[in-house]
Design a protein around this motif. Structure first.
Motif, PDB file in Angstrom:
ATOM      1  N   ALA A 146      -5.571   4.802  -3.043  1.00  0.00           N
ATOM      2  CA  ALA A 146      -6.882   4.144  -3.252  1.00  0.00           C
ATOM      3  C   ALA A 146      -6.714   2.865  -4.068  1.00  0.00           C
ATOM      4  CB  ALA A 146      -7.836   5.109  -3.952  1.00  0.00           C
ATOM      5  N   LEU A 147      -5.904   2.928  -5.118  1.00  0.00           N
ATOM      6  CA  LEU A 147      -5.773   1.761  -6.000  1.00  0.00           C
ATOM      7  C   LEU A 147      -4.928   0.655  -5.349  1.00  0.00           C
ATOM      8  CD1 LEU A 147      -6.504   0.546  -8.742  1.00  0.00           C
ATOM      9  CD2 LEU A 147      -4.436   1.606  -9.696  1.00  0.00           C
ATOM     10  N   THR A 148      -3.873   1.051  -4.638  1.00  0.00           N
ATOM     11  CA  THR A 148      -3.037   0.020  -4.002  1.00  0.00           C
ATOM     12  C   THR A 148      -3.799  -0.635  -2.852  1.00  0.00           C
ATOM     13  OG1 THR A 148      -1.907   1.743  -2.693  1.00  0.00           O
ATOM     14  CG2 THR A 148      -0.770   0.956  -4.660  1.00  0.00           C
ATOM     15  N   ARG A 149      -4.518   0.159  -2.090  1.00  0.00           N
ATOM     16  CA  ARG A 149      -5.279  -0.372  -0.947  1.00  0.00           C
ATOM     17  C   ARG A 149      -6.396  -1.309  -1.421  1.00  0.00           C
ATOM     18  NH1 ARG A 149      -6.296  -1.928   4.200  1.00  0.00           N
ATOM     19  NH2 ARG A 149      -7.895  -0.728   5.262  1.00  0.00           N
ATOM     20  N   ARG A 151      -6.762   6.268   7.318  1.00  0.00           N
ATOM     21  CA  ARG A 151      -7.487   5.581   6.235  1.00  0.00           C
ATOM     22  C   ARG A 151      -7.669   4.095   6.516  1.00  0.00           C
ATOM     23  NH1 ARG A 151      -4.917   9.795   5.042  1.00  0.00           N
ATOM     24  NH2 ARG A 151      -5.604  11.300   3.478  1.00  0.00           N
ATOM     25  N   GLY A 152      -7.500   3.716   7.779  1.00  0.00           N
ATOM     26  CA  GLY A 152      -7.842   2.363   8.204  1.00  0.00           C
ATOM     27  C   GLY A 152      -6.796   1.284   7.957  1.00  0.00           C
ATOM     28  N   VAL A 153      -5.561   1.691   7.613  1.00  0.00           N
ATOM     29  CA  VAL A 153      -4.503   0.682   7.411  1.00  0.00           C
ATOM     30  C   VAL A 153      -3.737   0.531   8.725  1.00  0.00           C
ATOM     31  CG1 VAL A 153      -2.411   0.083   6.110  1.00  0.00           C
ATOM     32  CG2 VAL A 153      -4.264   1.335   4.983  1.00  0.00           C
ATOM     33  N   LEU A 154      -3.591  -0.705   9.147  1.00  0.00           N
ATOM     34  CA  LEU A 154      -2.887  -0.979  10.396  1.00  0.00           C
ATOM     35  C   LEU A 154      -1.389  -0.714  10.217  1.00  0.00           C
ATOM     36  CD1 LEU A 154      -3.683  -2.247  13.148  1.00  0.00           C
ATOM     37  CD2 LEU A 154      -2.860  -4.430  12.223  1.00  0.00           C
ATOM     38  N   VAL A 155      -0.808   0.132  11.070  1.00  0.00           N
ATOM     39  CA  VAL A 155       0.635   0.403  11.020  1.00  0.00           C
ATOM     40  C   VAL A 155       1.161   0.538  12.429  1.00  0.00           C
ATOM     41  CG1 VAL A 155       0.758   1.566   8.768  1.00  0.00           C
ATOM     42  CG2 VAL A 155       0.171   2.889  10.787  1.00  0.00           C
ATOM     43  N   GLU A 156       2.479   0.408  12.570  1.00  0.00           N
ATOM     44  CA  GLU A 156       3.093   0.481  13.894  1.00  0.00           C
ATOM     45  C   GLU A 156       4.427   1.211  13.767  1.00  0.00           C
ATOM     46  OE1 GLU A 156       4.997  -2.795  17.020  1.00  0.00           O
ATOM     47  OE2 GLU A 156       4.193  -3.428  15.094  1.00  0.00           O
ATOM     48  N   VAL A 164       0.864  -1.182   0.000  1.00  0.00           N
ATOM     49  CA  VAL A 164       0.000   0.000   0.000  1.00  0.00           C
ATOM     50  C   VAL A 164       0.898   1.229   0.000  1.00  0.00           C
ATOM     51  CG1 VAL A 164      -1.753   1.297   1.259  1.00  0.00           C
ATOM     52  CG2 VAL A 164      -1.861  -1.180   1.209  1.00  0.00           C
ATOM     53  N   MET A 165       0.659   2.141  -0.963  1.00  0.00           N
ATOM     54  CA  MET A 165       1.525   3.320  -1.108  1.00  0.00           C
ATOM     55  C   MET A 165       0.722   4.605  -0.955  1.00  0.00           C
ATOM     56  SD  MET A 165       4.716   2.403  -1.736  1.00  0.00           S
ATOM     57  CE  MET A 165       5.485   3.714  -2.667  1.00  0.00           C
ATOM     58  N   ASP A 166       1.434   5.681  -0.663  1.00  0.00           N
ATOM     59  CA  ASP A 166       0.727   6.929  -0.336  1.00  0.00           C
ATOM     60  C   ASP A 166       1.322   8.157  -1.016  1.00  0.00           C
ATOM     61  OD1 ASP A 166       3.107   6.974   0.989  1.00  0.00           O
ATOM     62  OD2 ASP A 166       2.305   7.728   2.873  1.00  0.00           O
ATOM     63  N   ILE A 182       2.244  -5.205 -10.092  1.00  0.00           N
ATOM     64  CA  ILE A 182       1.920  -6.500  -9.480  1.00  0.00           C
ATOM     65  C   ILE A 182       0.803  -6.240  -8.453  1.00  0.00           C
ATOM     66  CG2 ILE A 182       2.808  -8.484  -8.192  1.00  0.00           C
ATOM     67  CD1 ILE A 182       4.192  -7.985 -10.988  1.00  0.00           C
ATOM     68  N   THR A 183       1.054  -5.259  -7.588  1.00  0.00           N
ATOM     69  CA  THR A 183       0.060  -4.897  -6.572  1.00  0.00           C
ATOM     70  C   THR A 183      -1.280  -4.532  -7.211  1.00  0.00           C
ATOM     71  OG1 THR A 183       1.841  -3.951  -5.247  1.00  0.00           O
ATOM     72  CG2 THR A 183      -0.405  -3.307  -4.649  1.00  0.00           C
TER      73      THR A 183
END
Ligand SMILES: Cc1cc2nc3c(=O)[nH]c(=O)nc-3n(C[C@H](O)[C@H](O)[C@H](O)COP(=O)(O)OP(=O)(O)OC[C@H]3O[C@@H](n4cnc5c(N)ncnc54)[C@H](O)[C@@H]3O)c2cc1C
Length: 373
Positions: free
Chosen positions: A62-65, A112-117, A53-55, A338-339
Protein backbone atom coordinates in the motif's frame (compact mmCIF):
# COMPACT_ATOMS: atom_id res chain seq x y z
CA UNK A 1 17.82 35.88 23.61
CA UNK A 2 14.35 35.30 22.11
CA UNK A 3 13.59 31.70 21.45
CA UNK A 4 12.50 30.81 17.93
CA UNK A 5 9.09 29.15 17.68
CA UNK A 6 7.92 27.09 14.71
CA UNK A 7 4.88 25.04 13.84
CA UNK A 8 7.14 22.11 13.00
CA UNK A 9 10.83 21.26 13.41
CA UNK A 10 12.03 18.52 11.06
CA UNK A 11 15.19 16.74 12.20
CA UNK A 12 17.22 15.41 9.26
CA UNK A 13 17.49 16.56 5.67
CA UNK A 14 17.51 13.14 4.07
CA UNK A 15 14.84 12.37 1.50
CA UNK A 16 12.27 11.53 4.20
CA UNK A 17 12.82 14.68 6.28
CA UNK A 18 13.02 16.81 3.13
CA UNK A 19 9.74 15.43 1.77
CA UNK A 20 8.04 15.93 5.17
CA UNK A 21 9.37 19.50 5.41
CA UNK A 22 8.11 20.31 1.91
CA UNK A 23 4.69 18.82 2.61
CA UNK A 24 4.34 20.80 5.87
CA UNK A 25 5.61 24.05 4.35
CA UNK A 26 3.34 23.72 1.29
CA UNK A 27 0.46 23.34 3.75
CA UNK A 28 1.39 26.73 5.21
CA UNK A 29 3.15 25.54 8.38
CA UNK A 30 6.11 27.51 9.66
CA UNK A 31 8.91 24.92 9.37
CA UNK A 32 12.50 24.59 10.56
CA UNK A 33 14.75 21.89 9.07
CA UNK A 34 17.84 20.89 11.05
CA UNK A 35 20.46 18.85 9.20
CA UNK A 36 23.74 17.90 10.86
CA UNK A 37 25.61 17.31 7.61
CA UNK A 38 24.54 18.14 4.07
CA UNK A 39 21.13 17.71 2.44
CA UNK A 40 20.67 14.12 1.26
CA UNK A 41 24.13 13.11 2.54
CA UNK A 42 23.03 10.13 4.69
CA UNK A 43 21.38 6.93 3.43
CA UNK A 44 19.79 9.08 0.75
CA UNK A 45 23.16 9.59 -0.96
CA UNK A 46 24.07 5.93 -0.51
CA UNK A 47 20.82 4.45 -1.83
CA UNK A 48 20.00 3.15 -5.28
CA UNK A 49 17.01 5.35 -6.05
CA UNK A 50 14.84 2.50 -7.32
CA UNK A 51 11.18 3.55 -7.03
CA UNK A 52 9.67 0.14 -6.68
CA UNK A 53 6.32 -1.35 -5.78
CA UNK A 54 6.88 -4.20 -3.31
CA UNK A 55 4.67 -6.96 -1.97
CA UNK A 56 6.24 -8.43 1.16
CA UNK A 57 3.04 -7.46 2.98
CA UNK A 58 -0.21 -5.63 2.19
CA UNK A 59 1.03 -2.66 4.21
CA UNK A 60 4.32 -2.52 2.33
CA UNK A 61 2.45 -2.76 -0.96
CA UNK A 62 0.00 0.00 0.00
CA UNK A 63 2.74 2.47 0.94
CA UNK A 64 5.04 1.71 -2.01
CA UNK A 65 2.16 1.82 -4.50
CA UNK A 66 0.72 5.04 -3.07
CA UNK A 67 4.18 6.63 -3.07
CA UNK A 68 4.93 5.56 -6.61
CA UNK A 69 1.71 7.17 -7.77
CA UNK A 70 2.80 10.38 -6.03
CA UNK A 71 6.21 10.23 -7.77
CA UNK A 72 4.52 9.78 -11.12
CA UNK A 73 2.18 12.72 -10.52
CA UNK A 74 5.21 14.84 -9.66
CA UNK A 75 7.41 13.61 -12.49
CA UNK A 76 7.00 16.64 -14.78
CA UNK A 77 7.78 19.05 -11.95
CA UNK A 78 11.02 17.29 -10.98
CA UNK A 79 14.17 19.10 -12.10
CA UNK A 80 16.39 17.35 -14.64
CA UNK A 81 19.10 16.56 -12.11
CA UNK A 82 16.65 14.25 -10.28
CA UNK A 83 17.00 12.00 -13.37
CA UNK A 84 13.56 10.40 -13.08
CA UNK A 85 13.73 7.53 -15.57
CA UNK A 86 10.81 5.17 -16.17
CA UNK A 87 13.04 2.18 -16.99
CA UNK A 88 10.84 -0.41 -15.22
CA UNK A 89 11.98 -3.44 -13.24
CA UNK A 90 12.59 -7.00 -14.36
CA UNK A 91 12.53 -9.60 -11.58
CA UNK A 92 14.66 -12.47 -12.90
CA UNK A 93 13.83 -16.13 -12.41
CA UNK A 94 16.76 -18.56 -12.49
CA UNK A 95 14.79 -21.74 -11.80
CA UNK A 96 11.25 -23.13 -11.53
CA UNK A 97 10.90 -22.10 -7.87
CA UNK A 98 11.69 -18.49 -8.80
CA UNK A 99 9.38 -18.67 -11.82
CA UNK A 100 6.58 -19.76 -9.50
CA UNK A 101 7.39 -16.68 -7.42
CA UNK A 102 7.21 -14.52 -10.58
CA UNK A 103 3.73 -15.91 -11.26
CA UNK A 104 2.64 -15.36 -7.65
CA UNK A 105 3.85 -11.76 -7.88
CA UNK A 106 2.04 -11.35 -11.19
CA UNK A 107 -1.22 -12.39 -9.60
CA UNK A 108 -0.69 -10.22 -6.51
CA UNK A 109 0.12 -7.10 -8.54
CA UNK A 110 -2.55 -7.66 -11.21
CA UNK A 111 -5.27 -8.13 -8.61
CA UNK A 112 -4.29 -4.74 -7.18
CA UNK A 113 -4.17 -2.87 -10.47
CA UNK A 114 -0.40 -2.81 -11.10
CA UNK A 115 0.55 -3.50 -14.69
CA UNK A 116 2.93 -6.49 -14.95
CA UNK A 117 4.06 -8.90 -17.64
CA UNK A 118 5.41 -12.42 -17.20
CA UNK A 119 8.42 -12.99 -19.46
CA UNK A 120 9.45 -16.36 -20.81
CA UNK A 121 13.13 -17.01 -21.50
CA UNK A 122 12.85 -15.70 -25.08
CA UNK A 123 11.31 -12.38 -24.11
CA UNK A 124 13.71 -12.03 -21.16
CA UNK A 125 16.74 -12.24 -23.49
CA UNK A 126 15.07 -9.95 -26.00
CA UNK A 127 14.67 -7.37 -23.23
CA UNK A 128 18.14 -7.90 -21.72
CA UNK A 129 20.57 -9.59 -24.16
CA UNK A 130 23.58 -9.39 -21.79
CA UNK A 131 22.08 -11.76 -19.22
CA UNK A 132 23.78 -15.15 -18.90
CA UNK A 133 22.20 -18.08 -20.67
CA UNK A 134 20.07 -20.60 -18.80
CA UNK A 135 17.68 -18.22 -17.05
CA UNK A 136 14.07 -19.22 -17.44
CA UNK A 137 12.08 -15.99 -17.38
CA UNK A 138 10.97 -13.16 -15.17
CA UNK A 139 8.42 -10.52 -14.40
CA UNK A 140 8.49 -7.05 -15.89
CA UNK A 141 6.98 -4.18 -13.89
CA UNK A 142 6.98 -1.30 -16.37
CA UNK A 143 5.67 1.30 -13.90
CA UNK A 144 8.78 1.17 -11.66
CA UNK A 145 11.37 3.87 -12.18
CA UNK A 146 14.61 5.32 -10.83
CA UNK A 147 15.76 8.72 -9.57
CA UNK A 148 18.94 10.32 -8.25
CA UNK A 149 17.92 10.67 -4.58
CA UNK A 150 20.20 13.45 -3.18
CA UNK A 151 18.94 15.88 -5.83
CA UNK A 152 15.35 14.94 -5.02
CA UNK A 153 16.03 15.71 -1.33
CA UNK A 154 17.55 19.06 -2.32
CA UNK A 155 14.50 19.80 -4.51
CA UNK A 156 12.14 19.18 -1.57
CA UNK A 157 14.20 21.36 0.77
CA UNK A 158 14.23 24.13 -1.86
CA UNK A 159 10.43 23.79 -2.17
CA UNK A 160 10.06 24.10 1.60
CA UNK A 161 12.36 27.13 1.72
CA UNK A 162 10.37 28.84 -1.04
CA UNK A 163 7.44 28.58 1.34
CA UNK A 164 9.43 30.16 4.16
CA UNK A 165 11.04 27.15 5.86
CA UNK A 166 14.24 27.93 7.73
CA UNK A 167 17.22 25.63 7.22
CA UNK A 168 19.79 24.98 9.95
CA UNK A 169 22.57 23.27 8.01
CA UNK A 170 25.65 21.69 9.55
CA UNK A 171 24.04 21.86 13.00
CA UNK A 172 23.28 18.73 14.98
CA UNK A 173 20.23 18.29 17.19
CA UNK A 174 21.70 17.37 20.54
CA UNK A 175 18.40 16.39 22.13
CA UNK A 176 14.65 16.51 21.74
CA UNK A 177 13.09 18.46 24.60
CA UNK A 178 9.51 18.70 25.81
CA UNK A 179 8.69 21.57 23.48
CA UNK A 180 11.36 21.47 20.77
CA UNK A 181 15.02 20.68 20.24
CA UNK A 182 18.36 21.70 21.66
CA UNK A 183 21.08 22.18 19.07
CA UNK A 184 24.74 21.30 19.44
CA UNK A 185 25.66 25.02 19.53
CA UNK A 186 23.40 25.54 22.54
CA UNK A 187 20.49 27.13 20.66
CA UNK A 188 16.99 25.96 21.58
CA UNK A 189 14.11 25.88 19.10
CA UNK A 190 10.46 25.39 20.02
CA UNK A 191 7.60 23.97 17.99
CA UNK A 192 4.15 22.50 18.25
CA UNK A 193 5.39 19.46 16.34
CA UNK A 194 8.86 17.88 16.29
CA UNK A 195 9.55 15.32 13.55
CA UNK A 196 12.34 12.81 14.14
CA UNK A 197 13.35 11.88 10.58
CA UNK A 198 17.02 11.27 11.34
CA UNK A 199 17.06 7.88 9.57
CA UNK A 200 19.49 5.38 11.09
CA UNK A 201 20.43 8.01 13.70
CA UNK A 202 16.83 8.46 14.88
CA UNK A 203 17.16 6.00 17.77
CA UNK A 204 19.97 8.12 19.26
CA UNK A 205 17.47 10.98 19.68
CA UNK A 206 14.43 9.03 20.90
CA UNK A 207 14.86 6.49 23.65
CA UNK A 208 13.22 3.11 23.16
CA UNK A 209 13.10 3.35 19.38
CA UNK A 210 13.83 -0.01 17.77
CA UNK A 211 15.60 1.26 14.67
CA UNK A 212 18.81 -0.56 13.81
CA UNK A 213 21.47 0.08 11.21
CA UNK A 214 21.59 -2.29 8.26
CA UNK A 215 24.70 -1.75 6.18
CA UNK A 216 24.70 -1.93 2.39
CA UNK A 217 27.34 -1.70 -0.34
CA UNK A 218 27.03 -0.33 -3.88
CA UNK A 219 29.41 0.00 -6.85
CA UNK A 220 29.20 2.34 -9.82
CA UNK A 221 30.85 1.63 -13.17
CA UNK A 222 32.11 3.78 -15.98
CA UNK A 223 29.66 4.59 -18.81
CA UNK A 224 28.28 1.66 -20.82
CA UNK A 225 24.98 2.92 -22.29
CA UNK A 226 22.51 0.15 -23.12
CA UNK A 227 24.38 -2.62 -21.28
CA UNK A 228 21.20 -3.09 -19.25
CA UNK A 229 17.88 -1.39 -19.95
CA UNK A 230 15.80 -2.10 -16.83
CA UNK A 231 16.48 -2.25 -13.15
CA UNK A 232 17.27 -5.97 -12.85
CA UNK A 233 16.73 -7.83 -9.60
CA UNK A 234 17.12 -11.55 -9.00
CA UNK A 235 14.06 -13.20 -7.51
CA UNK A 236 16.50 -15.00 -5.21
CA UNK A 237 16.80 -11.55 -3.58
CA UNK A 238 13.55 -12.21 -1.80
CA UNK A 239 15.09 -15.17 0.00
CA UNK A 240 18.29 -13.37 1.05
CA UNK A 241 16.93 -9.88 1.83
CA UNK A 242 14.58 -11.32 4.43
CA UNK A 243 17.25 -12.74 6.67
CA UNK A 244 17.32 -10.70 9.87
CA UNK A 245 20.65 -12.11 11.02
CA UNK A 246 22.95 -13.41 8.28
CA UNK A 247 24.91 -11.15 5.92
CA UNK A 248 23.46 -11.40 2.44
CA UNK A 249 24.17 -10.31 -1.12
CA UNK A 250 21.84 -10.30 -4.10
CA UNK A 251 22.04 -9.31 -7.74
CA UNK A 252 20.47 -5.91 -8.32
CA UNK A 253 21.63 -3.56 -11.09
CA UNK A 254 20.38 -0.22 -12.33
CA UNK A 255 21.01 1.68 -15.58
CA UNK A 256 21.74 5.35 -14.86
CA UNK A 257 20.88 8.16 -17.26
CA UNK A 258 24.63 8.77 -17.65
CA UNK A 259 25.11 5.27 -19.09
CA UNK A 260 26.71 4.12 -15.83
CA UNK A 261 25.62 0.97 -14.03
CA UNK A 262 24.84 0.98 -10.34
CA UNK A 263 25.47 -2.46 -8.87
CA UNK A 264 24.05 -3.70 -5.56
CA UNK A 265 23.49 -4.89 -3.09
CA UNK A 266 24.39 -6.29 0.32
CA UNK A 267 22.73 -6.38 3.75
CA UNK A 268 24.57 -6.64 7.05
CA UNK A 269 23.33 -6.21 10.62
CA UNK A 270 25.42 -5.33 13.68
CA UNK A 271 28.12 -3.53 11.71
CA UNK A 272 28.81 0.08 12.63
CA UNK A 273 31.94 0.54 10.57
CA UNK A 274 31.14 2.39 7.35
CA UNK A 275 34.28 1.30 5.48
CA UNK A 276 33.99 -0.87 2.36
CA UNK A 277 34.28 -4.54 3.32
CA UNK A 278 36.19 -6.15 0.47
CA UNK A 279 34.98 -9.66 1.24
CA UNK A 280 31.29 -8.73 1.03
CA UNK A 281 32.01 -6.50 -1.97
CA UNK A 282 33.67 -9.42 -3.80
CA UNK A 283 30.69 -11.65 -3.01
CA UNK A 284 28.31 -8.98 -4.31
CA UNK A 285 30.23 -8.48 -7.55
CA UNK A 286 30.65 -12.23 -8.09
CA UNK A 287 26.87 -12.54 -7.79
CA UNK A 288 26.35 -9.75 -10.33
CA UNK A 289 28.84 -11.33 -12.77
CA UNK A 290 27.00 -14.63 -12.41
CA UNK A 291 23.95 -12.92 -13.96
CA UNK A 292 25.80 -10.59 -16.34
CA UNK A 293 29.11 -12.26 -17.30
CA UNK A 294 30.11 -9.24 -19.44
CA UNK A 295 30.26 -7.11 -16.30
CA UNK A 296 33.61 -8.68 -15.49
CA UNK A 297 35.20 -6.79 -18.40
CA UNK A 298 33.78 -3.37 -17.42
CA UNK A 299 35.56 -0.93 -15.15
CA UNK A 300 34.13 0.28 -11.90
CA UNK A 301 34.76 3.77 -10.59
CA UNK A 302 33.78 3.72 -6.95
CA UNK A 303 32.30 1.60 -4.17
CA UNK A 304 30.60 2.95 -1.05
CA UNK A 305 28.40 1.95 1.84
CA UNK A 306 25.32 3.29 3.59
CA UNK A 307 23.08 2.36 6.48
CA UNK A 308 19.42 1.50 6.12
CA UNK A 309 17.25 2.25 9.16
CA UNK A 310 15.59 -1.08 9.94
CA UNK A 311 12.61 -1.80 12.20
CA UNK A 312 11.78 -5.28 13.56
CA UNK A 313 8.70 -5.70 11.31
CA UNK A 314 10.26 -4.05 8.24
CA UNK A 315 7.67 -1.28 8.11
CA UNK A 316 8.49 2.37 8.74
CA UNK A 317 7.38 4.38 11.76
CA UNK A 318 5.10 7.22 10.66
CA UNK A 319 3.06 9.15 13.18
CA UNK A 320 2.93 10.34 16.78
CA UNK A 321 5.23 8.95 19.44
CA UNK A 322 3.30 7.04 22.08
CA UNK A 323 4.64 9.03 25.05
CA UNK A 324 5.81 12.44 23.81
CA UNK A 325 2.80 14.49 22.73
CA UNK A 326 4.63 16.82 20.34
CA UNK A 327 6.92 14.23 18.81
CA UNK A 328 6.22 12.54 15.48
CA UNK A 329 8.38 9.85 13.88
CA UNK A 330 9.16 9.46 10.20
CA UNK A 331 11.90 6.87 10.21
CA UNK A 332 12.73 3.17 9.84
CA UNK A 333 12.28 3.00 6.06
CA UNK A 334 14.98 0.30 5.58
CA UNK A 335 15.61 -0.30 1.87
CA UNK A 336 12.55 1.57 0.61
CA UNK A 337 12.84 5.11 1.95
CA UNK A 338 13.51 6.72 -1.41
CA UNK A 339 10.33 5.15 -2.79
CA UNK A 340 8.18 5.75 0.28
CA UNK A 341 9.35 9.26 1.20
CA UNK A 342 6.42 10.91 -0.58
CA UNK A 343 3.75 8.65 0.93
CA UNK A 344 5.36 9.13 4.34
CA UNK A 345 5.17 12.92 4.03
CA UNK A 346 1.47 12.79 3.10
CA UNK A 347 0.61 10.38 5.93
CA UNK A 348 2.57 12.46 8.43
CA UNK A 349 0.92 15.75 7.49
CA UNK A 350 -2.56 14.20 7.54
CA UNK A 351 -1.93 12.99 11.10
CA UNK A 352 -0.54 16.35 12.23
CA UNK A 353 -3.61 18.09 10.76
CA UNK A 354 -6.02 15.45 12.06
CA UNK A 355 -7.25 14.53 8.60
CA UNK A 356 -8.21 11.31 6.85
CA UNK A 357 -5.26 9.53 5.28
CA UNK A 358 -5.33 8.30 1.69
CA UNK A 359 -4.33 4.79 2.79
CA UNK A 360 -4.90 3.19 6.22
CA UNK A 361 -2.13 4.41 8.54
CA UNK A 362 -2.44 1.81 11.31
CA UNK A 363 0.39 -0.51 10.09
CA UNK A 364 2.92 2.33 10.26
CA UNK A 365 1.95 3.89 13.61
CA UNK A 366 4.90 4.05 16.01
CA UNK A 367 2.67 2.94 18.90
CA UNK A 368 3.01 -0.64 17.62
CA UNK A 369 6.67 -0.67 18.68
CA UNK A 370 7.14 2.22 21.11
CA UNK A 371 4.25 1.63 23.48
CA UNK A 372 6.09 -1.16 25.27
CA UNK A 373 9.45 0.67 25.29
C1 LIG B 1 22.77 0.40 -0.25
C2 LIG B 1 21.39 0.99 -0.17
C3 LIG B 1 20.54 0.89 -1.26
C4 LIG B 1 19.25 1.43 -1.20
N1 LIG B 1 18.45 1.38 -2.29
C5 LIG B 1 17.20 1.91 -2.24
C6 LIG B 1 16.36 1.89 -3.39
O1 LIG B 1 16.77 1.46 -4.47
N2 LIG B 1 15.09 2.38 -3.27
C7 LIG B 1 14.62 2.90 -2.09
O2 LIG B 1 13.45 3.29 -2.05
N3 LIG B 1 15.41 2.96 -1.00
C8 LIG B 1 16.69 2.49 -1.05
N4 LIG B 1 17.48 2.51 0.05
C9 LIG B 1 16.94 3.05 1.30
C10 LIG B 1 16.98 4.54 1.31
O3 LIG B 1 18.25 5.02 0.91
C11 LIG B 1 16.66 5.06 2.72
O4 LIG B 1 15.51 4.39 3.23
C12 LIG B 1 16.37 6.54 2.70
O5 LIG B 1 17.43 7.26 2.11
C13 LIG B 1 16.15 7.03 4.11
O6 LIG B 1 16.05 8.43 4.08
P1 LIG B 1 16.05 9.22 5.44
O7 LIG B 1 15.81 10.64 5.12
O8 LIG B 1 15.14 8.54 6.42
O9 LIG B 1 17.51 8.98 6.06
P2 LIG B 1 18.89 9.65 5.68
O10 LIG B 1 19.04 9.90 4.24
O11 LIG B 1 19.96 8.85 6.35
O12 LIG B 1 18.76 11.08 6.36
C14 LIG B 1 18.86 11.27 7.75
C15 LIG B 1 19.52 12.62 7.94
O13 LIG B 1 19.47 12.98 9.31
C16 LIG B 1 20.64 13.68 9.60
N5 LIG B 1 20.83 13.58 11.05
C17 LIG B 1 21.10 12.49 11.79
N6 LIG B 1 21.18 12.79 13.09
C18 LIG B 1 20.93 14.13 13.18
C19 LIG B 1 20.89 15.04 14.26
N7 LIG B 1 21.09 14.63 15.55
N8 LIG B 1 20.65 16.34 14.00
C20 LIG B 1 20.43 16.77 12.72
N9 LIG B 1 20.47 15.94 11.65
C21 LIG B 1 20.73 14.63 11.88
C22 LIG B 1 21.73 12.94 8.83
O14 LIG B 1 22.87 13.78 8.63
C23 LIG B 1 21.00 12.60 7.54
O15 LIG B 1 21.22 13.55 6.51
C24 LIG B 1 18.80 2.04 0.01
C25 LIG B 1 19.67 2.14 1.10
C26 LIG B 1 20.96 1.64 1.02
C27 LIG B 1 21.88 1.82 2.18
Amino acid sequence: MTRKIYDAIVIGGGIVGAACAAECALEGLNVAIVEAGIIGGGATAAGMGHLVVMDDSEAQFALTRYSQQLWNEMSDALPREVEHDACGTIWIAADEEEMAEARRKEQFYSERGVLVEVLDAHSLYEAEPNLRSGLIGGLRVPGDSVIYPPCAAQFFVDQARTKGAELFLGVRVESITEDGVRLHDGTSLSAGVIVNSAGSWSAALTRGLEVKKRKGHLVITDRYPGFVRHQLVELGYLKSAHSLTADSVAFNIQPRGTGQLLIGSSRQYNVDDSSVDTSILSRMLARAIKYLPGLGKLSSLRAWTGFRAATPDKLPLIGPHADHKRLYLATGHEGLGITTSLGTAKLLLAQIMNRETAIPVAPYLPARVTQHA
